[in-house]
Design an enzyme around this catalytic site. Structure first.
Site: not given
Ligand code: NAP
Length: 244
Positions: A151, A153, A155
């Site tokens: 993860y 790497a 990001k």
């Molecule tokens: P989440 O609630 O797990 O939602 C992930 C989203 O990505 C869902 O809409 C999922 O779609 C979609 N997704 C996953 N694999 C996919 C693929 N192969 N093709 C298309 N869509 C895909 O995650 P989140 O926390 O909102 O995170 C969103 C982004 O922010 C991510 O990139 C994560 O790494 C980044 N981020 C999050 C945090 C945090 O604390 N939450 C911190 C830093 C960065 P489905 O619902 O259809 O599976």
């Protein structure tokens, strides 16, 4: 009115970004891979508030699906001005135990997926008078985290991708930036943000709380706005001061 595509917009941060951009007047493509009904609910919410949105299901790591879906969406919506590469996964595990398959899958979705979407969207974004790409990185990509080698790497890779594309597209007026969230309350972090783990984490966050998806969406909305036209190649941190 502009057009925006948000990957992974069925839940969490992407959902808040899609709803926020719709409030700002964008016609929004709501991408998902599995959660079709959750994406439909996001679209219904946008429409109920008077906005316009389309469902755009595809796996960001599937090159031909990305190309076909983005082409179809651009034709439906009449162009593309903003691409937010938000779709992401985290497969946690200590480096010694991470399988090649899990490593590859994480990079395929988080990093290659963003690249494929940028590539497929490029032609339309370059035609836009104010093209914007916003990639969602992470504090983990900036400072690392034990148990999140793939993860981190992926990001960190997104930051390099952002800066290279920012230089490549600057002459065409397309800005490319990253938003780097800290710990945000979503399904992805649900297991980490409970009990003792959460109180330990809160001690390290100067603002004393974890973030909301809307906190991250605010930064994306700003970077997508005309007010951000002189900002490119940057990493905007939304982390409560966790990393300064
Ligand atoms: P989440 O609630 O797990 O939602 C992930 C989203 O990505 C869902 O809409 C999922 O779609 C979609 N997704 C996953 N694999 C996919 C693929 N192969 N093709 C298309 N869509 C895909 O995650 P989140 O926390 O909102 O995170 C969103 C982004 O922010 C991510 O990139 C994560 O790494 C980044 N981020 C999050 C945090 C945090 O604390 N939450 C911190 C830093 C960065 P489905 O619902 O259809 O599976």
């Amino acid at each position: 009115m502009g057009v925006a595509l948000v990957t992974g917009a069925s839940r969490g941060i992407g959902r808040a970004v899609a709803i926020g951009l719709a409030q700002d007047g964008f016609v929004v493509g709501v991408n998902y891979v599995h959660s079709e009904s959750a994406a439909a609910a996001v679209i219904a919410e946008i429409k109920a508030a008077g906005g316009q949105a389309f469902s755009v299901g595809f796996d960001v790591s599937d090159e031909s699906a990305v190309e076909t879906a983005i082409k179809t969406f651009v034709a439906q919506a009449g162009g593309l001005d903003v691409l937010c590469n938000n779709a992401g996964i985290a497969i946690d595990g200590l480096a010694m135990r991470v399988s090649r398959q899990d490593w590859q899958h994480t990079l395929d979705v988080n990093l290659t997926g963003a690249f494929l979407c940028c590539k497929a969207a490029s032609r339309a974004l370059l035609k836009s008078p104010a093209g914007r790409i916003v990639n969602i990185s992470s504090v983990v990509g900036e400072q690392g985290n034990a148990g999140q080698v793939s993860y981190a790497a992926s990001k960190a890779g997104l930051i390099g991708l952002t800066r290279a594309l920012a230089r490549e597209y600057a002459a065409r007026g397309v800005t490319v930036n990253c938003v780097s969230p800290g710990y945000i309350e979503t399904e992805m972090t649900a297991a980490h943000l409970t009990g003792e783990k959460k109180s330990e984490l809160l001690k390290r966050i100067p603002l004393g709380r974890v973030g909301t998806p809307e906190d991250v969406a605010s930064a994306v909305r700003f970077l997508a706005s005309p007010e951000a036209s002189y900002i490119t190649g940057q990493v905007v941190r939304v982390n409560g001061g966790l990393l300064m």
